[in-house]
Design an enzyme around this catalytic site. Structure first.
Site, PDB file in Angstrom:
ATOM      1  N   LYS A 126       0.894  -1.148  -0.130  1.00 21.71           N
ATOM      2  CA  LYS A 126      -0.189   0.187  -0.037  1.00 21.71           C
ATOM      3  C   LYS A 126       0.877   1.284   0.061  1.00 21.71           C
ATOM      4  O   LYS A 126       2.045   1.036   0.391  1.00 21.71           O
ATOM      5  CB  LYS A 126      -0.854  -0.038   1.185  1.00 21.71           C
ATOM      6  CG  LYS A 126      -2.102   0.870   1.188  1.00 21.71           C
ATOM      7  CD  LYS A 126      -3.191   0.326   0.481  1.00 21.71           C
ATOM      8  CE  LYS A 126      -4.504   1.293   0.339  1.00 21.71           C
ATOM      9  NZ  LYS A 126      -5.499   0.641  -0.301  1.00 21.71           N
ATOM     10  N   ASP A 166      -6.933   4.724  -4.203  1.00 20.63           N
ATOM     11  CA  ASP A 166      -7.820   4.748  -3.305  1.00 20.63           C
ATOM     12  C   ASP A 166      -8.309   5.952  -2.974  1.00 20.63           C
ATOM     13  O   ASP A 166      -8.582   6.751  -3.659  1.00 20.63           O
ATOM     14  CB  ASP A 166      -6.612   4.167  -2.116  1.00 20.63           C
ATOM     15  CG  ASP A 166      -7.353   3.619  -0.701  1.00 20.63           C
ATOM     16  OD1 ASP A 166      -8.080   2.521  -0.600  1.00 20.63           O
ATOM     17  OD2 ASP A 166      -7.214   4.216   0.387  1.00 20.63           O
TER      18      ASP A 166
HETATM   19  P1  NDP Z   1     -12.933   8.295  -2.458  1.00 21.46           P
HETATM   20  O1  NDP Z   1     -11.977   9.149  -2.150  1.00 21.46           O
HETATM   21  O2  NDP Z   1     -13.494   8.086  -3.712  1.00 21.46           O
HETATM   22  O3  NDP Z   1     -14.207   8.515  -1.318  1.00 21.46           O
HETATM   23  C1  NDP Z   1     -14.250   8.640  -0.068  1.00 21.46           C
HETATM   24  C2  NDP Z   1     -15.567   9.060   0.458  1.00 21.46           C
HETATM   25  O4  NDP Z   1     -15.554   8.964   1.764  1.00 21.46           O
HETATM   26  C3  NDP Z   1     -15.862  10.592   0.138  1.00 21.46           C
HETATM   27  O5  NDP Z   1     -17.173  10.635  -0.225  1.00 21.46           O
HETATM   28  C4  NDP Z   1     -15.372  11.082   1.499  1.00 21.46           C
HETATM   29  O6  NDP Z   1     -15.829  12.536   1.723  1.00 21.46           O
HETATM   30  C5  NDP Z   1     -15.911  10.131   2.250  1.00 21.46           C
HETATM   31  N1  NDP Z   1     -15.515  10.173   3.960  1.00 21.46           N
HETATM   32  C6  NDP Z   1     -14.206  10.257   4.268  1.00 21.46           C
HETATM   33  N2  NDP Z   1     -14.225  10.318   5.546  1.00 21.46           N
HETATM   34  C7  NDP Z   1     -15.649  10.093   6.114  1.00 21.46           C
HETATM   35  C8  NDP Z   1     -16.264   9.978   7.086  1.00 21.46           C
HETATM   36  N3  NDP Z   1     -15.454  10.038   8.418  1.00 21.46           N
HETATM   37  N4  NDP Z   1     -17.613   9.887   7.288  1.00 21.46           N
HETATM   38  C9  NDP Z   1     -18.453   9.818   5.999  1.00 21.46           C
HETATM   39  N5  NDP Z   1     -17.695  10.037   4.666  1.00 21.46           N
HETATM   40  C10 NDP Z   1     -16.476  10.236   4.905  1.00 21.46           C
HETATM   41  O7  NDP Z   1     -12.414   6.808  -1.488  1.00 21.46           O
HETATM   42  P2  NDP Z   1     -13.020   5.314  -2.015  1.00 21.46           P
HETATM   43  O8  NDP Z   1     -14.404   5.196  -2.358  1.00 21.46           O
HETATM   44  O9  NDP Z   1     -12.006   4.727  -3.282  1.00 21.46           O
HETATM   45  O10 NDP Z   1     -12.387   4.658  -0.958  1.00 21.46           O
HETATM   46  C11 NDP Z   1     -13.465   4.491   0.202  1.00 21.46           C
HETATM   47  C12 NDP Z   1     -12.874   3.397   1.075  1.00 21.46           C
HETATM   48  O11 NDP Z   1     -13.088   2.132   0.489  1.00 21.46           O
HETATM   49  C13 NDP Z   1     -11.778   3.553   1.741  1.00 21.46           C
HETATM   50  O12 NDP Z   1     -11.570   2.932   3.008  1.00 21.46           O
HETATM   51  C14 NDP Z   1     -10.678   2.739   0.700  1.00 21.46           C
HETATM   52  O13 NDP Z   1      -9.408   2.197   1.535  1.00 21.46           O
HETATM   53  C15 NDP Z   1     -11.665   1.594   0.541  1.00 21.46           C
HETATM   54  N6  NDP Z   1     -11.290   0.834  -0.581  1.00 21.46           N
HETATM   55  C16 NDP Z   1     -11.448   1.375  -1.869  1.00 21.46           C
HETATM   56  C17 NDP Z   1     -11.067   0.609  -2.964  1.00 21.46           C
HETATM   57  C18 NDP Z   1     -11.208   1.247  -4.473  1.00 21.46           C
HETATM   58  O14 NDP Z   1     -11.318   0.332  -5.309  1.00 21.46           O
HETATM   59  N7  NDP Z   1     -11.653   2.501  -4.387  1.00 21.46           N
HETATM   60  C19 NDP Z   1     -10.697  -0.816  -3.109  1.00 21.46           C
HETATM   61  C20 NDP Z   1     -11.005  -1.356  -1.729  1.00 21.46           C
HETATM   62  C21 NDP Z   1     -11.104  -0.730  -0.596  1.00 21.46           C
HETATM   63  P3  NDP Z   1     -15.201  13.760   1.512  1.00 21.46           P
HETATM   64  O15 NDP Z   1     -15.191  14.027  -0.034  1.00 21.46           O
HETATM   65  O16 NDP Z   1     -15.749  14.850   2.400  1.00 21.46           O
HETATM   66  O17 NDP Z   1     -13.696  13.461   2.029  1.00 21.46           O
END
Ligand code: NDP
Length: 445
Positions: A126, A166
């Site tokens: 990572k 990510d």
């Molecule tokens: P993004 O950056 O696309 O989205 C993250 C989202 O979560 C944003 O909407 C962000 O809002 C929101 N967020 C952050 N902190 C909080 C919080 N405390 N409460 C509510 N919402 C919050 O990331 P991903 O969708 O790619 O990733 C999300 C999760 O999934 C992570 O844990 C990542 O490690 C995991 N993951 C992702 C993969 C992928 O393929 N993308 C694969 C496997 C796991 P804001 O814009 O306000 O920051």
């Protein structure tokens, strides 16, 4: 926990002080492994646990870059190459101000077992930086990505270490990093996944984590004789994973009533319009609260944690680590929630996860439920090696099969080692068994 396992955990805490997320991830896995270590004393003799908790290599570097006003900034970045027993290191890159070594280690450690569960040939790693992409212009993002890759390129490669996206790293950032890698090395190879479709990306990669999480949850529900049809669903976050979890759950007949970002959440009893969320988040890059300007029936509530007060049948935490705690779990349980599948990495605190298991709520841990993203990354690597491009249906079917297989292997392992139905234990054990066999076979490395 046995004395031996406790001593391994103590060493991890001593060697990696002030890294609570890493300690939490290691503790959760080691707790599950006690029955395996009891039945396989050879693993203890070969110090497999002591080796698996120590990254093979950790790279820390600085990323200097200039903003649009010409001011110079310096960020800190990491690539943790955790375990290569099953293949090249594989795992995403996160850009978020909260990033430090402990977060990247926790994610890299989880990635070892997740990648093993997919059945594909991928080790665990990572990376990331404490750079905050929010509010930055396209040119600033490009300059940052180029500077980041100017150091990282010497450590990665299609057969050594293959990063992906990510939090804070999507198609745009992967494109900039790929361009810089190519420029520095002269190589057009599958060194990153999540690339644009025109230059080696895979169909379904964008949808993969969200779709995969819902496929996994559908298997859990099937095990209880039910499905997504007619269910009310809450999805936290509104990023890549959340959006496509919403899309697949809706396609399977569910209604998603709440979504969030780090500032607050939106709720709409009749269901959230996904096209509007996609427009806001994927195109305009705006805050989720803007949604209620277009949809008068919806309400916005400040504070993201409140989303778990919304009554739902299925909860899909898809935002970030430790976003759903013991109190939130209690509320979900008392509101009749029957299933929780982690789209994000470690979104439920240990208290929350234990409460779900204890109260008979179906619980899909992240390393199993969100493995769809890395699975399709693995398929992207396969397509790049073949110099071929698979179609959407073919790739989606592959993803679906992988998620079903992960569910099956996790439930079988849970049953075999004495905790039937406990997918936390099952996923940890099934993922670990394959890695430990490979480590044993490869000698003392
Ligand atoms: P993004 O950056 O696309 O989205 C993250 C989202 O979560 C944003 O909407 C962000 O809002 C929101 N967020 C952050 N902190 C909080 C919080 N405390 N409460 C509510 N919402 C919050 O990331 P991903 O969708 O790619 O990733 C999300 C999760 O999934 C992570 O844990 C990542 O490690 C995991 N993951 C992702 C993969 C992928 O393929 N993308 C694969 C496997 C796991 P804001 O814009 O306000 O920051």
């Amino acid at each position: 926990m046995s004395g031996y396992i406790e001593s391994v955990l103590e060493t991890v805490k001593k060697r990696n002080p002030n890294e609570p997320e890493f300690h939490q991830a290691v503790e959760e896995v080691l707790e599950s492994l006690a029955p395996v270590i009891n039945t396989h004393p050879e693993l203890r003799d070969a110090a497999i646990l002591e080796r698996i908790v120590e990254p093979e290599r950790q790279i820390w570097f600085r990323v200097p870059w200039q903003d649009d006003q010409g001011k110079i900034h310096v960020n800190r970045a990491f690539r943790i190459e955790f375990n290569s027993a099953l293949g090249p290191y594989k795992g995403g890159i996160r850009f978020h101000p909260s990033v430090y070594a402990g977060i990247i280690k926790f994610l890299g450690f989880e990635q070892i077992f997740k990648n093993s569960l997919t059945g594909l040939m991928m080790g665990g790693g990572k990376g990331g930086s404490d750079f905050d992409p929010k509010g930055k212009s396209d040119s600033e993002i490009m300059r940052f990505c180029q500077s980041f890759m100017t150091e990282l390129y010497r450590h990665i490669g299609a057969d050594t270490d293959v990063p992906a996206g990510d939090i804070g790293v999507g198609g745009r950032e992967v494109g900039y990093m790929f361009g810089q890698y190519k420029r520095l090395t002269g190589l057009f190879t599958g060194v990153l996944t999540g690339k644009g479709l025109d230059f080696g990306g895979s169909l379904v990669r964008t949808e993969a984590t969200g779709y995969g999480c819902v496929y996994f949850c559908e298997e859990m529900l099937k095990g209880k004789g039910t499905s997504f049809e007619g269910k009310t669903v809450t999805v936290s976050g509104s990023g890549n994973v959340a959006i496509y979890a919403h899309e697949k759950a809706t396609q399977l007949g569910a209604k998603v009533v709440a979504m969030s970002d780090s500032n607050g959440y939106i709720y709409c009893e009749s269901g959230i319009d996904l096209a509007a969320v996609k427009q806001l988040k994927e195109v305009e890059r705006k805050r989720i609260k803007e949604y209620v300007k277009m949809h008068k029936a919806a309400k916005y509530v400040e504070g993201c944690g409140g989303i778990w007060d919304v009554k739902c049948d299925v909860a899909l935490p898809c935002a970030t680590q430790n976003e759903l705690d013991g109190e939130a779990a209690k509320t979900l349980i008392s509101n009749g929630c029957i299933a929780v599948a982690e789209g994000a990495n470690m979104p439920c605190t240990p208290d929350a996860a234990k409460a779900f298991v204890k109260n008979g709520v179906l619980f899909g841990p992240g390393k199993a439920a969100n493995a769809g993203g890395v699975a399709v990354s693995g398929l992207e690597m396969a397509q790049n090696s073949q110099r071929l491009h698979w179609n959407f249906e073919e790739t989606d079917q592959y993803l679906h099969r992988i998620m079903t297989d992960i569910y099956t292997s996790s439930s079988e392992a849970a049953e075999k080692y004495g905790t039937p139905g406990n997918l936390i234990n099952g996923a940890n054990i099934a993922g670990f068994m394959k890695v430990s066999r490979a480590m044993m076979a490869q000698g003392l490395v």
